[in-house]
Design an enzyme around this catalytic site. Structure first.
Site, PDB file in Angstrom:
ATOM      1  N   ASP A  93       0.848  -1.186   0.000  1.00  0.00           N
ATOM      2  CA  ASP A  93       0.000   0.000   0.000  1.00  0.00           C
ATOM      3  C   ASP A  93       0.887   1.240   0.000  1.00  0.00           C
ATOM      4  O   ASP A  93       1.690   1.428   0.910  1.00  0.00           O
ATOM      5  CB  ASP A  93      -0.898  -0.034   1.246  1.00  0.00           C
ATOM      6  CG  ASP A  93      -1.962   1.039   1.207  1.00  0.00           C
ATOM      7  OD1 ASP A  93      -2.304   1.517   0.104  1.00  0.00           O
ATOM      8  OD2 ASP A  93      -2.455   1.399   2.289  1.00  0.00           O
TER       9      ASP A  93
ATOM     10  N   GLN B 230      -5.332   2.870  14.078  1.00  0.00           N
ATOM     11  CA  GLN B 230      -4.127   3.326  13.378  1.00  0.00           C
ATOM     12  C   GLN B 230      -3.383   4.411  14.163  1.00  0.00           C
ATOM     13  O   GLN B 230      -2.163   4.353  14.322  1.00  0.00           O
ATOM     14  CB  GLN B 230      -4.556   3.865  12.004  1.00  0.00           C
ATOM     15  CG  GLN B 230      -3.411   4.245  11.081  1.00  0.00           C
ATOM     16  CD  GLN B 230      -3.931   4.850   9.769  1.00  0.00           C
ATOM     17  OE1 GLN B 230      -5.135   4.944   9.530  1.00  0.00           O
ATOM     18  NE2 GLN B 230      -3.020   5.242   8.901  1.00  0.00           N
TER      19      GLN B 230
ATOM     20  N   GLU C 243      -8.715   4.199  -3.844  1.00  0.00           N
ATOM     21  CA  GLU C 243      -7.417   3.908  -4.450  1.00  0.00           C
ATOM     22  C   GLU C 243      -7.615   3.150  -5.761  1.00  0.00           C
ATOM     23  O   GLU C 243      -8.679   2.601  -6.028  1.00  0.00           O
ATOM     24  CB  GLU C 243      -6.551   3.026  -3.522  1.00  0.00           C
ATOM     25  CG  GLU C 243      -6.324   3.633  -2.146  1.00  0.00           C
ATOM     26  CD  GLU C 243      -5.209   2.956  -1.354  1.00  0.00           C
ATOM     27  OE1 GLU C 243      -4.326   2.322  -1.970  1.00  0.00           O
ATOM     28  OE2 GLU C 243      -5.229   3.061  -0.116  1.00  0.00           O
TER      29      GLU C 243
ATOM     30  N   LYS D  39      -4.964  -1.365   9.402  1.00  0.00           N
ATOM     31  CA  LYS D  39      -5.052  -1.513   7.955  1.00  0.00           C
ATOM     32  C   LYS D  39      -5.153  -2.967   7.521  1.00  0.00           C
ATOM     33  O   LYS D  39      -5.065  -3.255   6.332  1.00  0.00           O
ATOM     34  CB  LYS D  39      -3.757  -0.956   7.329  1.00  0.00           C
ATOM     35  CG  LYS D  39      -3.537   0.500   7.567  1.00  0.00           C
ATOM     36  CD  LYS D  39      -4.534   1.305   6.807  1.00  0.00           C
ATOM     37  CE  LYS D  39      -3.996   2.669   6.481  1.00  0.00           C
ATOM     38  NZ  LYS D  39      -4.786   3.275   5.428  1.00  0.00           N
TER      39      LYS D  39
ATOM     40  N   GLU E 117     -10.324  12.883   5.654  1.00  0.00           N
ATOM     41  CA  GLU E 117     -10.129  14.211   5.063  1.00  0.00           C
ATOM     42  C   GLU E 117     -11.459  14.945   4.892  1.00  0.00           C
ATOM     43  O   GLU E 117     -11.550  16.143   5.151  1.00  0.00           O
ATOM     44  CB  GLU E 117      -9.457  14.075   3.695  1.00  0.00           C
ATOM     45  CG  GLU E 117      -8.053  13.536   3.748  1.00  0.00           C
ATOM     46  CD  GLU E 117      -7.593  13.052   2.384  1.00  0.00           C
ATOM     47  OE1 GLU E 117      -7.826  11.868   2.070  1.00  0.00           O
ATOM     48  OE2 GLU E 117      -7.034  13.858   1.631  1.00  0.00           O
TER      49      GLU E 117
ATOM     50  N   ARG F  98      -9.196   4.390  11.741  1.00  0.00           N
ATOM     51  CA  ARG F  98      -8.328   5.533  12.084  1.00  0.00           C
ATOM     52  C   ARG F  98      -7.932   5.560  13.552  1.00  0.00           C
ATOM     53  O   ARG F  98      -6.832   6.011  13.887  1.00  0.00           O
ATOM     54  CB  ARG F  98      -9.045   6.842  11.731  1.00  0.00           C
ATOM     55  CG  ARG F  98      -9.415   6.980  10.266  1.00  0.00           C
ATOM     56  CD  ARG F  98      -8.209   6.912   9.373  1.00  0.00           C
ATOM     57  NE  ARG F  98      -8.570   7.042   7.962  1.00  0.00           N
ATOM     58  CZ  ARG F  98      -7.727   6.772   6.971  1.00  0.00           C
ATOM     59  NH1 ARG F  98      -6.504   6.342   7.218  1.00  0.00           N
ATOM     60  NH2 ARG F  98      -8.114   6.913   5.725  1.00  0.00           N
TER      61      ARG F  98
ATOM     62  N   THR G 255      -9.425  -5.178   2.596  1.00  0.00           N
ATOM     63  CA  THR G 255      -9.198  -4.323   1.432  1.00  0.00           C
ATOM     64  C   THR G 255     -10.081  -4.894   0.334  1.00  0.00           C
ATOM     65  O   THR G 255      -9.985  -6.094   0.039  1.00  0.00           O
ATOM     66  CB  THR G 255      -7.713  -4.360   1.005  1.00  0.00           C
ATOM     67  OG1 THR G 255      -6.904  -3.885   2.090  1.00  0.00           O
ATOM     68  CG2 THR G 255      -7.467  -3.507  -0.216  1.00  0.00           C
TER      69      THR G 255
ATOM     70  N   GLU H 128     -10.709   4.230   1.863  1.00  0.00           N
ATOM     71  CA  GLU H 128      -9.704   4.971   1.107  1.00  0.00           C
ATOM     72  C   GLU H 128      -9.914   4.670  -0.366  1.00  0.00           C
ATOM     73  O   GLU H 128      -9.916   3.506  -0.774  1.00  0.00           O
ATOM     74  CB  GLU H 128      -8.275   4.578   1.525  1.00  0.00           C
ATOM     75  CG  GLU H 128      -7.915   5.108   2.911  1.00  0.00           C
ATOM     76  CD  GLU H 128      -6.459   4.862   3.292  1.00  0.00           C
ATOM     77  OE1 GLU H 128      -5.836   3.943   2.731  1.00  0.00           O
ATOM     78  OE2 GLU H 128      -5.969   5.592   4.171  1.00  0.00           O
TER      79      GLU H 128
ATOM     80  N   HIS I  46      -3.427  14.118  -0.587  1.00  0.00           N
ATOM     81  CA  HIS I  46      -3.812  13.290   0.562  1.00  0.00           C
ATOM     82  C   HIS I  46      -2.759  13.384   1.668  1.00  0.00           C
ATOM     83  O   HIS I  46      -3.080  13.612   2.836  1.00  0.00           O
ATOM     84  CB  HIS I  46      -3.995  11.837   0.118  1.00  0.00           C
ATOM     85  CG  HIS I  46      -4.217  10.875   1.252  1.00  0.00           C
ATOM     86  ND1 HIS I  46      -5.377  10.862   2.002  1.00  0.00           N
ATOM     87  CD2 HIS I  46      -3.421   9.901   1.776  1.00  0.00           C
ATOM     88  CE1 HIS I  46      -5.288   9.914   2.925  1.00  0.00           C
ATOM     89  NE2 HIS I  46      -4.109   9.322   2.818  1.00  0.00           N
TER      90      HIS I  46
ATOM     91  N   ASP J 116      -9.406   0.640   0.360  1.00  0.00           N
ATOM     92  CA  ASP J 116      -8.504   0.182   1.407  1.00  0.00           C
ATOM     93  C   ASP J 116      -9.054   0.647   2.760  1.00  0.00           C
ATOM     94  O   ASP J 116      -8.672   1.682   3.291  1.00  0.00           O
ATOM     95  CB  ASP J 116      -7.103   0.743   1.150  1.00  0.00           C
ATOM     96  CG  ASP J 116      -6.068   0.100   2.044  1.00  0.00           C
ATOM     97  OD1 ASP J 116      -6.239  -1.082   2.395  1.00  0.00           O
ATOM     98  OD2 ASP J 116      -5.090   0.780   2.398  1.00  0.00           O
TER      99      ASP J 116
END
Ligand code: CA
Length: 422
Positions: free
Chosen positions: A131, A245, A206, A258, A369, A242, A262, A204, A138, A238
């Site tokens: 990843d 993490q 991606e 994480k 975000e 948070r 996925t 996420e 970002h 993904d």
């Protein structure tokens, strides 16, 4: 013979101009239908072309049994010449002015399956999952949140594509429900950590590069070699916890926050089909070290959007519109950097691009975000608001390249959140 990317090509199978799967696309996937074992197929309009039926009929030149496999790895390992030959042949077989398949009702009955009757499976066995963190917007947004605007980008960020080795074991196909993860949490103000369900579950946006050729331990890759190893791309969600993490990632990096899921889209759009949509990425300043320099435009103009539907809503609200072309580091550079230490690459490796955020507010590719770390709730519809994902939420990502009168699309990757196991 016309080139498979020729915009003028059309198939005898009717394909809507809004469809993701015109004859110029021909993405590969694994499907099952009518009680038969999973095998390899190609999407065309609202249908799947069964490549195992065509292979058994002697119409495709590949190693025997290639398309009866429940994964693309064996086909990918046969290399770029076989990929190109197969793509050209499939394009020919599907053309409106080529009678071989069009005029054989018996073969068509066996080999052309309505997509609504097909179950889509994981398209390839994921050998390894890496990843990256390659969108400057970002990285800047996240850095500004946690380190302040003036220290947003770490000093190494502009010199190499930052990444980490993730988990291949929990990569799942679109439609697989995602269980809310549990982990150690230590919210601001708490004196001690506790163990429980994540309260800050995120997505996420991606893209994933699918590696179709191996490289040896100790080998470095040129730009041309790296490019030739990328079989194609999928959409990637993904999923990220948070709160897990944030508590765990210092001093080493992402781990359990994480590792739980996925999701990828079921159709692998080939690099060959994306060729007309190649474009320049952002200017790289300072210039990268020589082993990371690229002469070709290695980004792609791929429109991306994300929809979120809470259980109480009857349709998704669009919460992000971005584009793959914003990526600062290209997939080719990621792959060159990956191999540069001596790391071997395998057939079936998946390289996540990193969250794809653009320069505008509406182009942020994660709830972290969008809600600015939970401080700005996002209004969806009917009074529903979100900072992070709730149980029952369904998240859908779509992507497509817009051609003149057709689009080369990726379909979608969807996942719905289940409550944590008690
Ligand atoms: Ca990621």
């Amino acid at each position: 013979m016309p080139h498979p990317n020729d915009p003028a090509l059309r198939s005898f199978i009717p394909v809507d101009s809004e469809s993701d799967f015109p004859i110029q696309n021909l993405p590969y996937g694994v499907f099952s239908a009518h009680g038969l074992a999973p095998r390899i197929g190609v999407a065309i309009g609202d249908y799947v072309l069964d490549l195992w039926e065509l292979e058994q009929d002697g119409r495709l030149q590949v190693e025997p049994g290639t398309f009866s496999a429940p994964a693309l790895n064996g086909f990918m390992s046969q290399g770029p010449q076989v990929w190109a030959r197969t793509r050209a042949r499939l394009s020919e077989l599907l053309r409106h002015d080529h009678g071989e398949l069009r005029d054989s009702e018996e073969l068509r009955k066996r080999a052309v399956v309505p997509m609504r009757e097909a179950k889509l499976h994981m398209p390839f066995h994921v050998a390894g999952f890496t990843d990256f963190y390659s969108s400057k917007e970002h990285a800047t947004n996240v850095g500004a949140m946690f380190r302040g605007k003036d220290n947003a980008l770490q000093p190494n960020w502009l010199h190499m594509p930052i990444g980490y080795n993730g988990r291949a074991s929990t990569v799942v196909v679109s439609g697989t429900r995602v269980r809310r993860p549990r982990g150690q949490l230590k919210p601001p103000g708490a004196e001690n950590p506790s163990f429980g369900p994540s309260k800050r579950l995120d997505f996420e946006l991606e893209m994933g590069a699918v590696i179709g050729q191996a490289s040896p331990i100790g080998g470095m890759l040129t730009e041309a070699q790296a490019q030739a190893m990328i079989f194609g791309f999928v959409l990637v969600n993904d999923w990220s916890a948070r709160d897990i993490q944030q508590w765990e990632y210092v001093p080493l990096g992402p781990f359990q926050g994480k590792a739980f899921a996925t999701s990828i889209s079921p159709w692998v759009v080939t690099s060959a089909a994306l060729e007309p949509f190649r474009c320049e990425g952002p200017a790289q300043t300072p210039p990268p070290l020589s082993y990371l320099q690229q002469a070709a435009p290695n980004n792609y103009d791929i429109e991306l959007e994300v929809g979120l539907r809470a259980a109480s809503m009857n349709k998704p609200a669009r919460i992000c519109r971005s584009n793959f072309k914003y990526m600062y580091w290209s997939s080719v550079q990621q792959l060159m950097h990956h191999a540069s230490s001596g790391c071997a690459m395998n057939v079936g490796d998946l390289l996540g691009s990193g969250t794809i955020s653009g320069p505008e507010k509406g182009q942020r590719g994660s709830l972290l975000e969008i809600s600015w770390n939970g401080t700005e709730p996002l209004a969806l519809a009917d009074g529903v608001a979100r900072t992070f994902l709730e149980d029952g939420d369904s998240l859908t990502m779509r992507g497509w390249c817009q051609g003149d009168g057709y689009r080369v699309g990726f379909g979608e990757v969807e996942g719905t959140i289940l409550p944590a196991e008690s």
